[in-house]
Design a protein around this motif. Structure first.
Motif, PDB file in Angstrom:
ATOM      1  N   PRO A   1     -26.629  98.533  34.926  1.00  0.00           N
ATOM      2  CA  PRO A   1     -27.145  97.444  35.754  1.00  0.00           C
ATOM      3  C   PRO A   1     -26.353  97.517  37.132  1.00  0.00           C
ATOM      4  CG  PRO A   1     -26.511  96.632  33.831  1.00  0.00           C
ATOM      5  CD  PRO A   1     -26.081  97.924  33.853  1.00  0.00           C
ATOM      6  N   GLU A   2     -26.895  97.329  38.124  1.00  0.00           N
ATOM      7  CA  GLU A   2     -26.578  97.721  39.733  1.00  0.00           C
ATOM      8  C   GLU A   2     -25.218  96.940  39.979  1.00  0.00           C
ATOM      9  OE1 GLU A   2     -28.052  98.222  44.346  1.00  0.00           O
ATOM     10  OE2 GLU A   2     -28.965  96.818  42.790  1.00  0.00           O
ATOM     11  N   THR A   3     -25.235  95.448  39.699  1.00  0.00           N
ATOM     12  CA  THR A   3     -24.085  94.777  40.115  1.00  0.00           C
ATOM     13  C   THR A   3     -22.830  95.111  39.310  1.00  0.00           C
ATOM     14  OG1 THR A   3     -25.519  92.942  40.521  1.00  0.00           O
ATOM     15  CG2 THR A   3     -23.465  92.326  40.229  1.00  0.00           C
ATOM     16  N   ALA A   4     -23.073  95.498  37.914  1.00  0.00           N
ATOM     17  CA  ALA A   4     -21.971  95.822  37.215  1.00  0.00           C
ATOM     18  C   ALA A   4     -21.368  97.452  37.494  1.00  0.00           C
ATOM     19  CB  ALA A   4     -22.362  95.986  35.789  1.00  0.00           C
ATOM     20  N   ALA A   5     -22.285  97.906  38.020  1.00  0.00           N
ATOM     21  CA  ALA A   5     -21.936  99.284  38.336  1.00  0.00           C
ATOM     22  C   ALA A   5     -21.268  99.415  39.658  1.00  0.00           C
ATOM     23  CB  ALA A   5     -22.902 100.553  38.349  1.00  0.00           C
ATOM     24  N   ARG A   6     -21.381  98.608  40.425  1.00  0.00           N
ATOM     25  CA  ARG A   6     -21.109  98.683  41.922  1.00  0.00           C
ATOM     26  C   ARG A   6     -19.396  98.658  41.972  1.00  0.00           C
ATOM     27  NH1 ARG A   6     -23.517  94.207  44.322  1.00  0.00           N
ATOM     28  NH2 ARG A   6     -25.520  95.448  44.382  1.00  0.00           N
ATOM     29  N   PRO A   7     -18.645  97.864  41.453  1.00  0.00           N
ATOM     30  CA  PRO A   7     -17.339  98.145  41.583  1.00  0.00           C
ATOM     31  C   PRO A   7     -16.721  99.588  41.127  1.00  0.00           C
ATOM     32  CG  PRO A   7     -17.786  95.947  40.572  1.00  0.00           C
ATOM     33  CD  PRO A   7     -19.053  96.905  40.741  1.00  0.00           C
ATOM     34  N   PHE A   8     -17.336  99.983  40.102  1.00  0.00           N
ATOM     35  CA  PHE A   8     -16.905 101.197  39.613  1.00  0.00           C
ATOM     36  C   PHE A   8     -17.332 102.276  40.569  1.00  0.00           C
ATOM     37  CE2 PHE A   8     -18.112  99.090  35.590  1.00  0.00           C
ATOM     38  CZ  PHE A   8     -16.880  98.810  35.182  1.00  0.00           C
ATOM     39  N   ALA A   9     -18.483 102.233  41.316  1.00  0.00           N
ATOM     40  CA  ALA A   9     -18.898 103.236  42.025  1.00  0.00           C
ATOM     41  C   ALA A   9     -17.826 103.324  43.276  1.00  0.00           C
ATOM     42  CB  ALA A   9     -20.300 102.879  42.518  1.00  0.00           C
ATOM     43  N   ARG A  10     -17.439 102.271  43.710  1.00  0.00           N
ATOM     44  CA  ARG A  10     -16.406 102.114  44.915  1.00  0.00           C
ATOM     45  C   ARG A  10     -15.178 102.675  44.394  1.00  0.00           C
ATOM     46  NH1 ARG A  10     -18.811  96.833  46.167  1.00  0.00           N
ATOM     47  NH2 ARG A  10     -17.140  95.852  44.841  1.00  0.00           N
ATOM     48  N   ALA A  11     -14.824 102.309  43.177  1.00  0.00           N
ATOM     49  CA  ALA A  11     -13.476 102.713  42.652  1.00  0.00           C
ATOM     50  C   ALA A  11     -13.220 104.200  42.390  1.00  0.00           C
ATOM     51  CB  ALA A  11     -12.959 101.809  41.740  1.00  0.00           C
ATOM     52  N   LEU A  12     -14.340 104.845  41.863  1.00  0.00           N
ATOM     53  CA  LEU A  12     -14.398 106.236  41.381  1.00  0.00           C
ATOM     54  C   LEU A  12     -15.098 107.299  42.006  1.00  0.00           C
ATOM     55  CD1 LEU A  12     -15.040 105.145  37.436  1.00  0.00           C
ATOM     56  CD2 LEU A  12     -12.801 105.631  38.635  1.00  0.00           C
ATOM     57  N   GLY A  13     -15.592 106.710  43.300  1.00  0.00           N
ATOM     58  CA  GLY A  13     -16.557 107.633  44.154  1.00  0.00           C
ATOM     59  C   GLY A  13     -17.818 108.058  43.536  1.00  0.00           C
ATOM     60  N   LEU A  14     -18.291 107.104  42.889  1.00  0.00           N
ATOM     61  CA  LEU A  14     -19.767 107.493  42.427  1.00  0.00           C
ATOM     62  C   LEU A  14     -21.169 106.914  43.241  1.00  0.00           C
ATOM     63  CD1 LEU A  14     -18.926 106.237  38.936  1.00  0.00           C
ATOM     64  CD2 LEU A  14     -18.952 108.323  39.724  1.00  0.00           C
ATOM     65  N   ARG A  15     -22.058 107.501  43.112  1.00  0.00           N
ATOM     66  CA  ARG A  15     -23.248 107.126  43.956  1.00  0.00           C
ATOM     67  C   ARG A  15     -24.198 106.331  43.093  1.00  0.00           C
ATOM     68  NH1 ARG A  15     -27.706 110.636  45.589  1.00  0.00           N
ATOM     69  NH2 ARG A  15     -26.437 112.523  44.359  1.00  0.00           N
ATOM     70  N   LEU A  16     -24.842 105.378  43.588  1.00  0.00           N
ATOM     71  CA  LEU A  16     -25.928 104.624  42.926  1.00  0.00           C
ATOM     72  C   LEU A  16     -27.336 104.822  43.483  1.00  0.00           C
ATOM     73  CD1 LEU A  16     -24.179 101.204  42.451  1.00  0.00           C
ATOM     74  CD2 LEU A  16     -23.819 103.154  40.980  1.00  0.00           C
ATOM     75  N   VAL A  17     -28.369 105.145  42.953  1.00  0.00           N
ATOM     76  CA  VAL A  17     -29.746 105.381  43.229  1.00  0.00           C
ATOM     77  C   VAL A  17     -30.670 104.319  42.289  1.00  0.00           C
ATOM     78  CG1 VAL A  17     -31.640 106.956  43.490  1.00  0.00           C
ATOM     79  CG2 VAL A  17     -29.342 107.644  43.747  1.00  0.00           C
ATOM     80  N   PRO A  18     -31.176 103.599  42.819  1.00  0.00           N
ATOM     81  CA  PRO A  18     -32.013 102.345  42.123  1.00  0.00           C
ATOM     82  C   PRO A  18     -33.393 103.210  41.309  1.00  0.00           C
ATOM     83  CG  PRO A  18     -31.707 101.883  44.258  1.00  0.00           C
ATOM     84  CD  PRO A  18     -31.370 103.028  44.296  1.00  0.00           C
ATOM     85  N   LEU A  19     -33.450 102.740  40.228  1.00  0.00           N
ATOM     86  CA  LEU A  19     -34.714 103.452  39.513  1.00  0.00           C
ATOM     87  C   LEU A  19     -36.041 102.673  40.271  1.00  0.00           C
ATOM     88  CD1 LEU A  19     -33.808 103.351  35.783  1.00  0.00           C
ATOM     89  CD2 LEU A  19     -34.067 105.475  37.063  1.00  0.00           C
ATOM     90  N   SER A  20     -37.067 103.620  40.242  1.00  0.00           N
ATOM     91  CA  SER A  20     -38.404 103.137  40.817  1.00  0.00           C
ATOM     92  C   SER A  20     -39.191 102.618  39.689  1.00  0.00           C
ATOM     93  CB  SER A  20     -38.972 104.336  41.603  1.00  0.00           C
ATOM     94  OG  SER A  20     -39.141 105.161  40.761  1.00  0.00           O
ATOM     95  N   ASP A  21     -38.864 102.769  38.558  1.00  0.00           N
ATOM     96  CA  ASP A  21     -39.710 102.301  37.714  1.00  0.00           C
ATOM     97  C   ASP A  21     -39.723 100.733  37.360  1.00  0.00           C
ATOM     98  OD1 ASP A  21     -39.973 105.080  35.619  1.00  0.00           O
ATOM     99  OD2 ASP A  21     -38.202 104.859  36.709  1.00  0.00           O
ATOM    100  N   PRO A  22     -41.064 100.173  37.081  1.00  0.00           N
ATOM    101  CA  PRO A  22     -41.041  98.544  37.159  1.00  0.00           C
ATOM    102  C   PRO A  22     -40.012  97.985  35.954  1.00  0.00           C
ATOM    103  CG  PRO A  22     -43.343  99.600  37.540  1.00  0.00           C
ATOM    104  CD  PRO A  22     -42.254 100.828  37.082  1.00  0.00           C
ATOM    105  N   TRP A  23     -40.086  98.708  34.853  1.00  0.00           N
ATOM    106  CA  TRP A  23     -39.238  98.210  34.034  1.00  0.00           C
ATOM    107  C   TRP A  23     -37.798  98.224  34.089  1.00  0.00           C
ATOM    108  CZ3 TRP A  23     -35.747 101.741  32.355  1.00  0.00           C
ATOM    109  CH2 TRP A  23     -35.949 103.084  32.332  1.00  0.00           C
ATOM    110  N   ALA A  24     -37.469  98.811  35.282  1.00  0.00           N
ATOM    111  CA  ALA A  24     -35.927  98.570  35.747  1.00  0.00           C
ATOM    112  C   ALA A  24     -35.410  97.393  36.287  1.00  0.00           C
ATOM    113  CB  ALA A  24     -35.687  99.765  36.723  1.00  0.00           C
ATOM    114  N   GLU A  25     -36.322  96.509  36.520  1.00  0.00           N
ATOM    115  CA  GLU A  25     -36.184  95.348  36.914  1.00  0.00           C
ATOM    116  C   GLU A  25     -36.321  94.283  35.792  1.00  0.00           C
ATOM    117  OE1 GLU A  25     -35.415  94.155  39.829  1.00  0.00           O
ATOM    118  OE2 GLU A  25     -36.114  95.923  41.199  1.00  0.00           O
ATOM    119  N   ARG A  26     -35.050  93.838  35.167  1.00  0.00           N
ATOM    120  CA  ARG A  26     -34.991  93.267  33.888  1.00  0.00           C
ATOM    121  C   ARG A  26     -34.725  91.735  34.207  1.00  0.00           C
ATOM    122  NH1 ARG A  26     -30.517  95.859  30.116  1.00  0.00           N
ATOM    123  NH2 ARG A  26     -29.376  95.001  31.742  1.00  0.00           N
TER     124      ARG A  26
END
Length: 293
Positions: free
Chosen positions: A242-267
């Motif tokens: 989940p984006e909100t959960a991943a965002r702090p880890f991305a900043r701290a660990l130097g990771l990149r987040l790319v949204p899924l384009s699939d409709p089911w990715a919106e939960r």
């Protein structure tokens, strides 16, 4: 008549002191009254509980069995009184809540913090569980409020829309996968780091991989979002979180987040109860507070 709590407490005191006289004094009873209570207890249970000896008393086999049950029962009574004391002191109480990992990582802490500010006298007992386990706990009455991901089998419950989240691909910073959005099918030739297979997110990803007639190439499975992120940082694979959960880890660990384009990715996440109208007032207050205004 059934055994009363006072008689059971007296019996426990006698078993611990090996003396009716000492137990009577500790219980602020006359010796004759204490002896009469024990005799009545033996009559009610239909078994002799004590051997009287010159040195005091000893437990019979029936008495030893009763002692174990009596201690358990009195501990439960103590817990009950502690919980009910909150109500007696003026509108307090405990609300039992179970939530899945995604909700806990993203929304629940802030929502419960604001509830605590609005209702400082109410205690919230919070547990992290799988969505399927939460449903069973709500159905059985083991918890008052459950927060699950849509797709869990919620038949028999009243459910309300709680929050929504969006799934993103989590990548090492220079991972060779480009695009502002990406379809899940494009990821299936890559190694994955994922959560344990009994989580809602793992089942969702496996289901959609099978829909593409492929299997999910799980290289590592772990228990928590933060460990998933660390495994991705170590380049053991990519992941979906989940984006909100991943965002702090991305900043701290130097990771990149790319949204899924699939409709089911919106939960959607659901707040579930067995029967809103039958909830205690404080539990209804929590439900009302958590639901979108």
């Amino acid at each position: 008549m059934r055994p009363d709590f006072a008689s059971l407490a007296l019996f426990i005191a006698i078993a611990e002191t090996r003396s009716i006289t000492k137990a009577a004094q500790a219980s602020h009873l006359a010796l004759a009254a204490a002896s009469r209570r024990i005799s009545q207890l033996e009559e009610q249970l239909g078994a002799r509980l004590l051997y009287r000896t010159a040195r005091g008393v000893e437990l019979t086999p029936a008495g030893s069995a009763l002692l174990a049950h009596a201690r358990t029962l009195m501990e439960q009574v103590a817990h009950m009184r502690a919980d009910l004391s909150d109500y007696v002191k003026g509108g307090k109480g405990v609300v039992r809540v179970q939530a899945n990992t995604s909700a806990l990582a993203q929304f629940v802490p802030e929502d419960l913090a604001s509830f605590a500010r609005a209702f400082p006298a109410v205690r919230v007992s919070l547990e992290e569980r799988r969505s399927s386990e939460i449903v069973q706990s709500v159905l059985s009455g083991a918890t008052d409020v459950g927060i699950v991901v849509e797709g869990a089998p919620v038949h028999g419950l009243q459910c309300f829309a709680y929050r929504g989240d969006r799934l993103v691909v989590v990548l090492p910073r220079r991972y060779p996968l480009r695009g502002k959005r990406v379809a899940f099918a494009r990821l299936l030739d890559h190694d994955f780091v994922g959560l344990e297979s009994d989580t809602a997110l793992s089942r969702l990803l496996t289901e959609h991989a099978l829909a593409e007639q492929k299997s999910l190439r799980l290289r590592v499975q772990v228990k928590s979002f933060d460990v998933v992120a660390r495994m991705i940082q170590a380049r053991l694979g990519i992941g979906v979180l989940p984006e909100t959960a991943a965002r702090p880890f991305a900043r701290a660990l130097g990771l990149r987040l790319v949204p899924l384009s699939d409709p089911w990715a919106e939960r959607r996440m659901l707040l579930c109860v067995r029967d809103y109208q039958q909830l205690p007032a404080i539990a209804r207050q929590l439900v009302d507070h958590l639901l979108p205004k």
